[in-house]
Design a protein around this motif. Sequence first.
Motif, PDB file in Angstrom:
ATOM      1  N   CYS A 147      49.538  29.926 -37.342  1.00  0.00           N
ATOM      2  CA  CYS A 147      50.902  30.205 -37.806  1.00  0.00           C
ATOM      3  C   CYS A 147      51.136  31.702 -37.967  1.00  0.00           C
ATOM      4  O   CYS A 147      52.216  32.205 -37.660  1.00  0.00           O
ATOM      5  N   CYS A 148      50.105  32.422 -38.444  1.00  0.00           N
ATOM      6  CA  CYS A 148      50.267  33.848 -38.705  1.00  0.00           C
ATOM      7  C   CYS A 148      50.430  34.652 -37.425  1.00  0.00           C
ATOM      8  O   CYS A 148      50.943  35.776 -37.465  1.00  0.00           O
ATOM      9  N   SER A 149      50.006  34.093 -36.275  1.00  0.00           N
ATOM     10  CA  SER A 149      50.146  34.818 -35.016  1.00  0.00           C
ATOM     11  C   SER A 149      51.315  34.308 -34.188  1.00  0.00           C
ATOM     12  O   SER A 149      51.514  34.782 -33.069  1.00  0.00           O
ATOM     13  N   THR A 150      52.094  33.355 -34.697  1.00  0.00           N
ATOM     14  CA  THR A 150      53.229  32.829 -33.937  1.00  0.00           C
ATOM     15  C   THR A 150      54.549  33.043 -34.670  1.00  0.00           C
ATOM     16  O   THR A 150      55.392  33.821 -34.226  1.00  0.00           O
ATOM     17  N   TRP A 151      54.752  32.381 -35.816  1.00  0.00           N
ATOM     18  CA  TRP A 151      56.086  32.409 -36.432  1.00  0.00           C
ATOM     19  C   TRP A 151      56.086  32.879 -37.884  1.00  0.00           C
ATOM     20  O   TRP A 151      57.121  33.298 -38.395  1.00  0.00           O
ATOM     21  N   LEU A 152      54.947  32.844 -38.559  1.00  0.00           N
ATOM     22  CA  LEU A 152      54.906  33.187 -39.985  1.00  0.00           C
ATOM     23  C   LEU A 152      54.995  34.700 -40.155  1.00  0.00           C
ATOM     24  O   LEU A 152      54.166  35.443 -39.617  1.00  0.00           O
ATOM     25  N   THR A 153      55.998  35.154 -40.889  1.00  0.00           N
ATOM     26  CA  THR A 153      56.226  36.597 -41.043  1.00  0.00           C
ATOM     27  C   THR A 153      55.786  37.120 -42.405  1.00  0.00           C
ATOM     28  O   THR A 153      55.274  38.235 -42.504  1.00  0.00           O
ATOM     29  N   ASP A 154      55.974  36.354 -43.456  1.00  0.00           N
ATOM     30  CA  ASP A 154      55.571  36.808 -44.786  1.00  0.00           C
ATOM     31  C   ASP A 154      54.468  35.889 -45.309  1.00  0.00           C
ATOM     32  O   ASP A 154      54.491  34.682 -45.092  1.00  0.00           O
ATOM     33  N   PHE A 155      53.507  36.479 -45.996  1.00  0.00           N
ATOM     34  CA  PHE A 155      52.343  35.753 -46.484  1.00  0.00           C
ATOM     35  C   PHE A 155      52.468  35.594 -47.999  1.00  0.00           C
ATOM     36  O   PHE A 155      52.547  36.582 -48.734  1.00  0.00           O
ATOM     37  N   LYS A 156      52.495  34.326 -48.448  1.00  0.00           N
ATOM     38  CA  LYS A 156      52.547  34.027 -49.876  1.00  0.00           C
ATOM     39  C   LYS A 156      51.137  33.763 -50.385  1.00  0.00           C
ATOM     40  O   LYS A 156      50.273  33.306 -49.638  1.00  0.00           O
ATOM     41  N   SER A 157      50.945  34.027 -51.663  1.00  0.00           N
ATOM     42  CA  SER A 157      49.618  33.823 -52.248  1.00  0.00           C
ATOM     43  C   SER A 157      49.316  32.332 -52.352  1.00  0.00           C
ATOM     44  O   SER A 157      50.178  31.512 -52.678  1.00  0.00           O
ATOM     45  N   VAL A 158      48.072  31.984 -52.059  1.00  0.00           N
ATOM     46  CA  VAL A 158      47.606  30.594 -52.114  1.00  0.00           C
ATOM     47  C   VAL A 158      46.385  30.559 -53.027  1.00  0.00           C
ATOM     48  O   VAL A 158      45.443  31.335 -52.838  1.00  0.00           O
ATOM     49  N   ASN A 159      46.388  29.692 -54.030  1.00  0.00           N
ATOM     50  CA  ASN A 159      45.249  29.567 -54.939  1.00  0.00           C
ATOM     51  C   ASN A 159      44.805  28.108 -55.009  1.00  0.00           C
ATOM     52  O   ASN A 159      45.399  27.226 -54.399  1.00  0.00           O
ATOM     53  N   THR A 160      43.757  27.878 -55.766  1.00  0.00           N
ATOM     54  CA  THR A 160      43.168  26.538 -55.821  1.00  0.00           C
ATOM     55  C   THR A 160      44.037  25.536 -56.579  1.00  0.00           C
ATOM     56  O   THR A 160      43.866  24.334 -56.402  1.00  0.00           O
ATOM     57  N   THR A 161      44.960  26.000 -57.402  1.00  0.00           N
ATOM     58  CA  THR A 161      45.844  25.055 -58.099  1.00  0.00           C
ATOM     59  C   THR A 161      46.732  24.300 -57.123  1.00  0.00           C
ATOM     60  O   THR A 161      47.132  23.161 -57.391  1.00  0.00           O
ATOM     61  N   VAL A 162      47.036  24.927 -55.991  1.00  0.00           N
ATOM     62  CA  VAL A 162      47.827  24.244 -54.962  1.00  0.00           C
ATOM     63  C   VAL A 162      47.077  23.024 -54.453  1.00  0.00           C
ATOM     64  O   VAL A 162      47.656  21.956 -54.244  1.00  0.00           O
ATOM     65  N   ALA A 163      45.758  23.156 -54.267  1.00  0.00           N
ATOM     66  CA  ALA A 163      44.949  22.023 -53.807  1.00  0.00           C
ATOM     67  C   ALA A 163      44.847  20.951 -54.888  1.00  0.00           C
ATOM     68  O   ALA A 163      44.821  19.753 -54.577  1.00  0.00           O
ATOM     69  N   ARG A 164      44.807  21.355 -56.143  1.00  0.00           N
ATOM     70  CA  ARG A 164      44.706  20.378 -57.231  1.00  0.00           C
ATOM     71  C   ARG A 164      45.989  19.548 -57.348  1.00  0.00           C
ATOM     72  O   ARG A 164      45.945  18.351 -57.636  1.00  0.00           O
TER      73      ARG A 164
END
Length: 402
Positions: free
Chosen positions: A191-208
Amino acid sequence: MNTYDWLRNLPIASLDDYCNVVEVSFNKGTRKDFYRNTTLQLFEKGDLVTVEGISGFDVGEISLTGEIVRLQMKKYGVKEDNPEMKKILRPSTERDLDLRKVNKDREPEAVIRSRAIAKQLNLNMKISQVEMQADGRKATFFYIADGRVDFRELIKVYAQEFKVKVEMRQIGARQEAGKVGGIGSCGRELCCSTWLTDFKSVNTTVARYQNLSINQTKLSGQCGRLKCCLNYELDTYLDALQGFPNDCDQIQVAKGTASLIKKDIFKNLMWYSLPDSTKQYPLTIERVRKIKSLNRQHIIPEELEPVEVTSHKPVEVEHEFVDVVGQISLRSLERADKKKRQQKKKQGQKEQPQGQKQVQTQQSIARHTAQPPKKGSAGRPPHHKNKPGRNKQQEGKKQEKN
């Protein structure tokens, strides 16, 4: 990053309102910028153009033209009437392309040499990529570092070593993965090399929130960070979790204090476990709220009253016929052949001593039953005297003597 010009077939109303700004991509699309078209020529996507560079010129490829460029400029906050916007000089000539090829061939060697110089200066940084300008007068060094790096001495060494104007640009691990590119675990391009322009922070709480096991190898992307796609469904999970009670992490029953293990948003169930037991009990949201309200009144219910969870997965049926084409190799056939030969050989060795015993018993029986020869026969068997041909020959010889 690739973009699709969905306004390409839009007819031009008037040349006065036509957007004279085009988007130009460099280095296989890893860097893009906006340039004003001051020439009298209309460019299309894919055309190679020579644009203004830093103390020289650069060669890029037209990626967007027309009205969609205005939408891109609005997205990135670039004004169309900006006087400092660089211009397109001319369509690229053969000399420009040859000079760009010569300088682009220097990039791999420059990466290796620049990393060695940074290591000699004991700088805690990694040179990710080196981008040379088409005329060879400027080089951009993209680097990754955890903290701030004092590279004033490094710039001087780079300028003396490569004879170019040096620009240092810091990027993150996600941006490096976007520049390098690749295929993700989903089987599609990153995604980062095709369409994703801004990167949001991802942490382990998202997985929980999504009830995913905290496995670093499965949740990490090619950049070594948590996958950006973990954020895609996070809002849906957060909306679904609003219907669950928040203060029910522990509930009291007669067998002890039950602790919350997980929440199933698809079946609206809450899973609890009792102390001194590994079994998990699924409870409905209504039952959990009822037990919690009884606990507030200092009433402890007898049991949890879990619900039965039935699996809707189809039962796998064993197929009678299985296509094993490609599973049999020559080696497996040779092994089976060799095994059959060895088994036949063992069976022959077992049958051979039994046959010898039968022959020996037959010979011994024949010896006992045979009669001894009569005297005067010179050891010949007696049945030779009784032959009619033998007697006639002897009578003929006696008559000749007489």
